[in-house]
Write a protein that holds these residues in place. Structure first.
Motif, mmCIF file in Angstrom:
data_model
loop_
_atom_site.group_PDB
_atom_site.id
_atom_site.type_symbol
_atom_site.label_atom_id
_atom_site.label_comp_id
_atom_site.label_asym_id
_atom_site.label_seq_id
_atom_site.Cartn_x
_atom_site.Cartn_y
_atom_site.Cartn_z
ATOM 1 N N ARG A 184 -14.305 13.714 -18.036
ATOM 2 C CA ARG A 184 -12.851 13.633 -17.960
ATOM 3 C C ARG A 184 -12.245 15.036 -18.054
ATOM 4 O O ARG A 184 -11.317 15.388 -17.312
ATOM 5 C CB ARG A 184 -12.336 12.756 -19.114
ATOM 6 C CG ARG A 184 -10.920 12.265 -18.938
ATOM 7 C CD ARG A 184 -10.553 11.257 -20.021
ATOM 8 N NE ARG A 184 -9.224 10.695 -19.749
ATOM 9 C CZ ARG A 184 -8.088 11.295 -20.039
ATOM 10 N NH1 ARG A 184 -8.101 12.479 -20.623
ATOM 11 N NH2 ARG A 184 -6.922 10.726 -19.743
ATOM 12 N N ILE A 188 -20.208 4.287 -14.197
ATOM 13 C CA ILE A 188 -19.485 4.024 -12.944
ATOM 14 C C ILE A 188 -20.279 3.055 -12.072
ATOM 15 O O ILE A 188 -19.712 2.184 -11.410
ATOM 16 C CB ILE A 188 -19.168 5.349 -12.218
ATOM 17 C CG1 ILE A 188 -18.100 6.114 -13.022
ATOM 18 C CG2 ILE A 188 -18.687 5.088 -10.802
ATOM 19 C CD1 ILE A 188 -17.737 7.469 -12.447
ATOM 20 N N TYR A 209 -9.930 7.192 -12.401
ATOM 21 C CA TYR A 209 -9.629 5.811 -12.779
ATOM 22 C C TYR A 209 -10.821 5.190 -13.494
ATOM 23 O O TYR A 209 -10.687 4.562 -14.554
ATOM 24 C CB TYR A 209 -9.274 5.027 -11.517
ATOM 25 C CG TYR A 209 -9.202 3.533 -11.695
ATOM 26 C CD1 TYR A 209 -8.040 2.928 -12.172
ATOM 27 C CD2 TYR A 209 -10.286 2.722 -11.369
ATOM 28 C CE1 TYR A 209 -7.975 1.558 -12.331
ATOM 29 C CE2 TYR A 209 -10.234 1.351 -11.525
ATOM 30 C CZ TYR A 209 -9.071 0.767 -12.005
ATOM 31 O OH TYR A 209 -9.009 -0.590 -12.157
ATOM 32 N N ALA A 210 -11.988 5.393 -12.909
ATOM 33 C CA ALA A 210 -13.187 4.760 -13.458
ATOM 34 C C ALA A 210 -13.521 5.305 -14.836
ATOM 35 O O ALA A 210 -13.929 4.550 -15.732
ATOM 36 C CB ALA A 210 -14.359 4.985 -12.496
ATOM 37 N N ASP A 264 -11.445 6.594 -17.139
ATOM 38 C CA ASP A 264 -10.526 6.063 -18.147
ATOM 39 C C ASP A 264 -10.792 4.585 -18.416
ATOM 40 O O ASP A 264 -10.747 4.124 -19.561
ATOM 41 C CB ASP A 264 -9.073 6.275 -17.704
ATOM 42 C CG ASP A 264 -8.595 7.691 -18.026
ATOM 43 O OD1 ASP A 264 -9.460 8.521 -18.424
ATOM 44 O OD2 ASP A 264 -7.398 7.976 -17.880
ATOM 45 N N LEU A 265 -11.076 3.874 -17.327
ATOM 46 C CA LEU A 265 -11.394 2.449 -17.495
ATOM 47 C C LEU A 265 -12.642 2.279 -18.368
ATOM 48 O O LEU A 265 -12.681 1.449 -19.291
ATOM 49 C CB LEU A 265 -11.604 1.815 -16.117
ATOM 50 C CG LEU A 265 -11.897 0.325 -16.081
ATOM 51 C CD1 LEU A 265 -10.741 -0.464 -16.686
ATOM 52 C CD2 LEU A 265 -12.144 -0.137 -14.640
ATOM 53 N N LEU A 275 -19.446 -0.266 -13.201
ATOM 54 C CA LEU A 275 -18.102 -0.672 -12.766
ATOM 55 C C LEU A 275 -18.097 -1.074 -11.291
ATOM 56 O O LEU A 275 -17.377 -1.994 -10.881
ATOM 57 C CB LEU A 275 -17.096 0.457 -13.021
ATOM 58 C CG LEU A 275 -16.850 0.774 -14.497
ATOM 59 C CD1 LEU A 275 -15.815 1.896 -14.638
ATOM 60 C CD2 LEU A 275 -16.370 -0.473 -15.252
ATOM 61 N N ILE A 327 -18.299 7.600 -5.949
ATOM 62 C CA ILE A 327 -16.970 7.448 -6.550
ATOM 63 C C ILE A 327 -16.433 8.842 -6.876
ATOM 64 O O ILE A 327 -16.961 9.530 -7.743
ATOM 65 C CB ILE A 327 -17.038 6.572 -7.816
ATOM 66 C CG1 ILE A 327 -17.697 5.239 -7.482
ATOM 67 C CG2 ILE A 327 -15.650 6.376 -8.415
ATOM 68 C CD1 ILE A 327 -17.021 4.437 -6.385
ATOM 69 N N LYS A 328 -15.410 9.239 -6.142
ATOM 70 C CA LYS A 328 -14.913 10.612 -6.221
ATOM 71 C C LYS A 328 -13.438 10.651 -6.598
ATOM 72 O O LYS A 328 -12.726 9.663 -6.444
ATOM 73 C CB LYS A 328 -15.085 11.306 -4.855
ATOM 74 C CG LYS A 328 -16.522 11.367 -4.357
ATOM 75 C CD LYS A 328 -17.352 12.312 -5.193
ATOM 76 C CE LYS A 328 -18.753 12.450 -4.640
ATOM 77 N NZ LYS A 328 -19.711 12.908 -5.646
ATOM 78 N N THR A 329 -13.001 11.807 -7.010
ATOM 79 C CA THR A 329 -11.596 12.190 -7.229
ATOM 80 C C THR A 329 -10.783 11.120 -7.957
ATOM 81 O O THR A 329 -11.080 10.790 -9.095
ATOM 82 C CB THR A 329 -10.932 12.576 -5.883
ATOM 83 O OG1 THR A 329 -10.964 11.471 -4.995
ATOM 84 C CG2 THR A 329 -11.662 13.734 -5.247
ATOM 85 N N THR A 330 -9.773 10.564 -7.296
ATOM 86 C CA THR A 330 -8.878 9.635 -7.984
ATOM 87 C C THR A 330 -9.616 8.406 -8.475
ATOM 88 O O THR A 330 -9.344 7.882 -9.564
ATOM 89 C CB THR A 330 -7.745 9.180 -7.034
ATOM 90 O OG1 THR A 330 -8.362 8.676 -5.837
ATOM 91 C CG2 THR A 330 -6.835 10.335 -6.688
ATOM 92 N N ALA A 331 -10.557 7.946 -7.669
ATOM 93 C CA ALA A 331 -11.321 6.767 -8.073
ATOM 94 C C ALA A 331 -12.155 7.075 -9.306
ATOM 95 O O ALA A 331 -12.320 6.244 -10.196
ATOM 96 C CB ALA A 331 -12.209 6.310 -6.923
#
Lengths: 507, 338, 321
Positions: free
Chosen positions: C304, C269, C52-53, C55-56, C272, C45-49
């Motif tokens: 983050r 992650i 997202y993860a 913050d989620l 998730l 799970i990289k970059t934008t994902a």
């Protein structure tokens, strides 16, 4: 029961949501959890523009100067020009192997072992590079080349390295002898792993080898030649002759070869057996299959679904022992198929180098055409086709994971090896019927049994005519575990103590 | 010593040229031409032959298929002679249809025989040895006639055959322990390899050793649970056909062993090409390399396991080679977890 | 009638019926389950994902303190952390809840006033649950009365392991009844803790999941954090599968909360990913998935910061509470 907001009649309402808190709301309602691209770097494997044949410890041009192109099947991008071995090249390789044989066979086993240990270690060291290379040349997902192929390749060399000085204890006599020069022809589905399965036991037993990798996946064998060089392996012990089926036929027919080991299609296996007839050459064959994966109504369903998925979609189904026939007990058919389809929609099809890809590219245009033609036959014969809705890349060779329901034994898709991501679903009512259907094939390589009832597993395993039976699991491999088929799936075993027999003069 | 072929008492043979060509299908009147009568058949005790007060009852040699003793469906026979060329019997000359029937019988017998416990198979095979022992004199006479051996040597071959049968009988419940394996795989899996019988095995018995050679190629095949179609030594099929009678009285289920006599070249072809035969032992084709090659080629059609001919000394010590040659290794995996 | 009741009306009619039902659930092959969880754990799970993860995940944290040494001061500072996880970056989401012992509920309630951060309270003689039912119910009643939005109860593992499933079922329902608030006030939500480490087998975890969901649990939760084995990927995956199957059968969406031992962003992650691939987007929300954790939050915050600044952060750049 107390009326609770958790228990409502519409599927969309539910326990009262606990509203997310925070200075800003939780991340927006994305359509699922969109994994960003996570590609492994292509630069990890530096592919030269051209490669020669590896004969007598040196790379050389083909005698006739011919070469062929190997592609990345996910993009059809050319990767390299590879020398095309002809009869003269095969002859030179066999002579190099013959010249190297006495000294290699004469080495104390402990010394041969150390070469193999070195090779195993170098493979571990270079495994990331080799995984990328394999994925590029073959089209398989990097997750598989990284987590399955490469660890097994290294483990195979490690395992057989340890046998080299213990052959007298292997049950083949107190002083078993090697056969001589082994001619080995391997397929494109697991290029480096099949090389390991062939080369490691051959060398451990004191043979020298001439290996012909598959036409569409020659690169990892050529990288392996470099590993042999790094390991200081004596010249001529391993020779790599790239080419096509004709090159392989030259090798099989060469009178200087003492043993032929082949993994590939049953049709070619039969042709090789005919060629070898009367020559006294030893022969082992690891050929096709039409494995039955049998699911009973008391199976651990979630794991069975995983086993079915891994059984037929691992390596895009291009696996000889794939569980290409799902035999499901009628009483659980509906539930299982629903779970299976739900699971298949989560498969990630695409860029093989992306670490999150589950399903990569089909290895070649030819193979893709074969898969397409057999699935068309399946539809024409009345089976019901369901393919995962997914977008396929426009370049390269791709086939969406597909399953057929309403398949009967008489359908071609129940009988013929498709060698692709296509599952044929059949049903049964009783254990006897499951066995009868599973065994109703000229093949006999693999079978799966899913049930929580131990005695039934053993009863089934006893009756299934298959060389490998996976109970409550599927597609597991280990260097210590013998692998090979019954009937037209070939003969001889690779792996384990049994795997030594193919490379020793046992009778 | 009874059952000794009484060569000395036989009238001098006329001229060699009058001898029927070996193996030709001839008319029974040949007997008179060669001066031979049933009196000289090796299975008649000497006294009977000398007293001549009563006529012996001949035994008709028949095929052994599916536990029954049919004549060849073709109705053909061929003359079997001793090594001197003297008539011994008219053996059935089996046809390809007989071979087909034998394969059907062997396939039918396979589930029960391969599914029997190894202990049970061992018991039954030991019973065969007991029955062989009981017919020692008959077999010694047949072997002596078939192979031209002195009586003592022939008897020793029969003894060796009995002993070899006992040796293989004892293997039935041990072979899995030397050919199987518990495999230490790198994961939470129970992993066991066990040998299983290949299936229906066609066996071309060696022509030069009518009983000991036959036992040496047949017993290892069936000890592990295979069923067999045996093509008896072409020039000397009588001990093999008699062995069929022994098997029939030894609790061996019908069809486990099927014995054909006739022309090896004629029968081996259909067997090598038969799609429901899983393996073939080409030992009996050894003297004819061209035939052996053709058979191996034909066997490739369904990828039969082929045991190629090799130099053998049947009187030498036994090995597990043949026992292990007609086995498949089945490896079963199961996860270990709670 | 709730669909739960109609679909499984007779399941809890008797001990025998409930046992038959729970033992009739598909078995779990431990190795296969673990292999599936391990395979999903390799998702990259990289970059934008990843942003997202993270913050989620922060928004799913039940920030927890469950110590004998807890004080009002400790709880207040934890609440402050939950309100403003990263003082240097106000765009950081708040946590989902603060989880405390019942006697600290009033303190937390006060400290979180004006936010939507929930007050969660363990109850029912947490963590062992070894008290008479009236005591456990009184414990719950006390926490609800003090203003807890969510109750994290423990099941009687002893009763479960000795096969007294109906007892466990009825006790969950009794606790659930204590979660009700009169006068239109929202009921407290009930999270049912199995203590997977004590249930020992995956088959038991699946049975406990169904048992709790049938009894009306809003969330099912892996562990107390007080025993040797707490949340694991395979155990959580199994609970997610049970939730998926329960939803398919009844239409009811039940939440899942792994708790204990989840300390790093990488761990979070991975959870998730399990949620995403088992239940999909509907469960990727604090409404349906929570992390019971304390040290996890700071690692999420450091990751983050790394994503926004490009530099690796350090423990001195997040607050210790």
């Amino acid at each position: 029961m107390t009326e609770q907001p958790t228990a409502t009649t519409t599927p969309t309402t539910t326990a009262t949501p606990i509203t997310p808190a925070g200075p800003r709301s939780a991340p927006g309602p994305l359509p699922g959890f969109a994994y960003a691209p996570a590609p492994e770097s292509r630069d990890l494997a530096e592919i030269a523009p051209s490669y020669g044949l590896y004969i007598g410890g040196e790379f050389r041009e083909a005698h006739n100067g011919k070469s062929f192109t190997t592609l990345d099947p996910s993009s059809e991008e050319p990767l390299s020009e590879v020398a095309y071995g002809g009869a003269e090249d095969v002859d030179a390789a066999v002579r190099a192997a013959r010249d190297a044989f006495p000294a290699w066979a004469g080495l104390p086993g402990a010394e041969r072992a150390k070469y193999l240990f070195r090779i195993a270690r170098i493979i571990q060291e270079r495994s990331r590079e080799l995984a990328v290379l394999e994925t590029r040349d073959n089209g398989k997902p990097i997750r598989e080349s990284r987590d399955t192929d490469l660890p097994l390749v290294a483990a195979h060399f490690f395992y057989y390295a340890g046998w080299a000085d213990k052959l007298a204890h292997a049950g083949f006599g107190t002083d078993p002898k090697p056969l001589g020069v082994a001619g080995q022809v391997i397929p494109w589905n697991f290029p480096l792993l099949m090389l390991a399965w062939k080369v490691a036991p051959a060398l451990a037993c004191g043979n020298t080898v001439v290996l012909k990798p598959a036409e569409t996946t020659p690169l990892s064998a050529l990288f392996f030649a470099d590993i042999c060089r790094q390991a200081g392996l004596p010249a001529g012990v391993v020779n790599i002759v790239t080419g096509d089926g004709t090159t392989g036929a030259h090798l099989v027919a060469h009178p200087g070869v003492d043993k032929i080991a082949f993994t590939g299609s049953t049709a070619v296996g039969k042709e090789i057996a005919r060629t070898v007839a009367g020559t006294g050459k030893r022969l082992t064959l690891e050929l096709g299959g039409k494995g039955a994966n049998i699911v009973f109504d008391d199976a651990p369903l979630d794991q069975a679904v995983e086993g079915i998925v891994g059984g037929i979609f691992f390596n895009q189904g291009q696996v000889c022992c794939a569980g290409s026939r799902l035999l499901v007990q009628e009483s659980v058919q509906e539930e299982l198929l629903a779970a299976l389809k739900r699971r298949l929609t989560t498969l990630r099809v695409g860029d093989p180098l992306d670490k999150n890809t589950d399903i990569g590219a089909i290895n070649s245009a030819e193979q893709l055409a074969r898969i397409a033609s057999l699935t068309e036959a399946g539809e024409a014969e009345g089976a019901e086709r369901w393919s995962v809705p997914c977008e396929l890349p426009s370049d390269g060779y791709w086939f969406a994971p597909t399953l057929f329901t309403g398949v009967s034994q008489a359908h071609r898709i129940a009988q013929e090896e498709i060698f692709g991501p296509v599952l044929s679903v059949l049903t049964f009512r009783t254990p006897e019927e499951a066995v009868a259907k599973a065994n109703n094939t000229p093949y006999g390589l693999s079978a799966g049994i899913w049930t929580e009832k131990g005695s039934r597993i053993l009863w089934m395993a006893d009756r299934l005519r298959a060389g490998v039976v996976w109970a409550n699991t599927f597609n597991r491999f280990d260097p210590a575990s013998p692998f090979g088929g019954y009937q037209e799936s070939g003969f001889g075993r690779e792996g384990g103590r049994h795997g030594l027999e193919a490379y020793l003069d046992v009778r | 010593m009874s059952g000794k072929p009484q060569k000395a008492q036989k009238p001098q043979k006329p001229q060699k040229s009058q001898k029927p060509p070996k193996g030709s299908t001839q008319d029974r009147h040949d007997e008179q031409q060669t001066g031979r009568t049933g009196q000289d058949r090796p299975d008649r005790p000497r006294e009977e032959r000398t007293t001549a007060v009563r006529l012996n009852v001949f035994r008709t040699y028949k095929l052994f298929i599916g536990g029954a003793f049919p004549r060849s469906e073709s109705g053909r026979v061929y003359q079997v002679t001793d090594t001197a060329g003297d008539w011994l019997a008219n053996a059935p000359r089996a046809s390809r249809k007989d071979a087909r029937d034998a394969v059907v019988a062997a396939r039918k017998a396979f589930p029960r025989w391969s599914g029997a416990t190894a202990y049970n198979r061992g018991q039954i095979l030991y019973r065969v040895a007991e029955m062989l022992q009981g017919r020692r004199e008959q077999f010694a006479a047949e072997v002596a006639a078939a192979e031209g051996l002195p009586p003592g040597t022939a008897a020793a071959r029969v003894d060796a055959a009995v002993d070899r049968w006992v040796w293989y009988a004892g293997w039935s419940d041990k072979v899995a322990q030397i050919a199987g394996a518990a495999n230490p795989v790198a994961g939470p899996y129970f992993n066991l390899s066990t040998p299983e019988p290949t299936g229906v095995v066609a066996v071309l018995a060696p022509p030069e050793s009518s009983l000991l050679g036959l036992v040496s190629v047949l017993a290892p095949v069936i000890a592990t649970g295979n069923t067999a179609v045996v093509v008896a030594a072409e020039p000397a099929p009588l001990p093999a056909l008699s062995l069929g009678e022994v098997l029939a009285t030894s609790d061996v289920p019908g069809g486990v062993v099927n014995v054909l006599s006739g022309r090896t070249a004629e029968l081996a072809g259909p067997l090598a090409a038969h799609q429901d035969v899983n393996a073939i032992d080409l030992t009996g084709a050894g003297p004819d390399p061209a035939l052996a090659r053709e058979l191996e080629k034909a066997a490739a059609e369904n990828l039969k396991r082929v045991f190629r001919p090799r130099a053998e000394d049947w009187t030498a010590g036994q090995s597990t080679d043949r026992l292990l040659a007609f086995l498949e290794t089945k490896t079963v995996w199961h996860p270990m977890g709670v | 009638m709730p669909q739960t009741a109609s679909a499984f009306a007779d399941v809890a009619a008797s001990d025998a019926a409930l046992r038959r039902f729970l033992h009739g659930l598909p078995g779990v092959d431990a190795v296969g389950l673990q292999a599936r969880a391990a395979a999903l754990a390799t998702r990259s799970i990289k970059t934008t994902a990843k942003a997202y993860a993270i913050d989620l995940a922060i928004s799913m944290v039940d920030l927890t303190t469950l110590e004998g040494a807890d004080t009002a001061g400790k709880v207040r500072s934890l609440c402050a952390k939950g309100r403003v996880p990263d003082p240097a970056d106000r765009s950081t989401p708040r946590v989902a809840a603060v989880c405390v012992y019942p006697d600290m509920v009033p303190v937390a309630r006060q400290a979180l006033a004006g936010t939507e951060i929930k007050v969660a309270s363990v109850a029912t003689a947490f963590p062992s649950g070894r008290a008479a039912l009236p005591v456990r119910l009184a414990d719950t009643r006390d926490a609800v009365a003090a203003g807890a939005d969510e109750i994290d109860m423990v099941i009687d593992r002893g009763a479960f392991l000795s096969g007294r499933y109906l007892q466990v079922h009825d006790e969950i329902r009794a606790v659930k009844a204590e979660c009700a608030r009169p006068g239109g006030e929202p009921d407290a939500h009930l999270k049912v803790i199995f203590e997977n480490g004590e249930l020992a087998t995956y088959d038991n975890i699946r049975r406990a999941s169904w048992l709790a969901m049938l009894a009306g649990a809003d969330f099912i939760k892996t562990s107390t954090g007080k025993v040797a084995v707490n949340a694991t990927l395979p155990g959580t995956l199994l609970m997610l599968e049970a939730v998926r199957d329960f939803h398919a059968a009844t239409g009811t969406r039940v939440g899942v909360k792994p708790a204990g031992g989840i300390r790093t962003t990488k761990d979070a992650i991975r959870y998730l990913v399990l949620v995403n691939e088992t239940l999909g987007a509907d469960w990727l929300s604090p409404d349906r998935f929570r992390f019971g954790a304390s040290s996890l939050l700071n690692d999420l915050l450091m990751q983050r910061q790394k994503l926004s600044s490009g530099r690796y952060s350090g423990p001195d750049y997040v607050t210790v509470d």
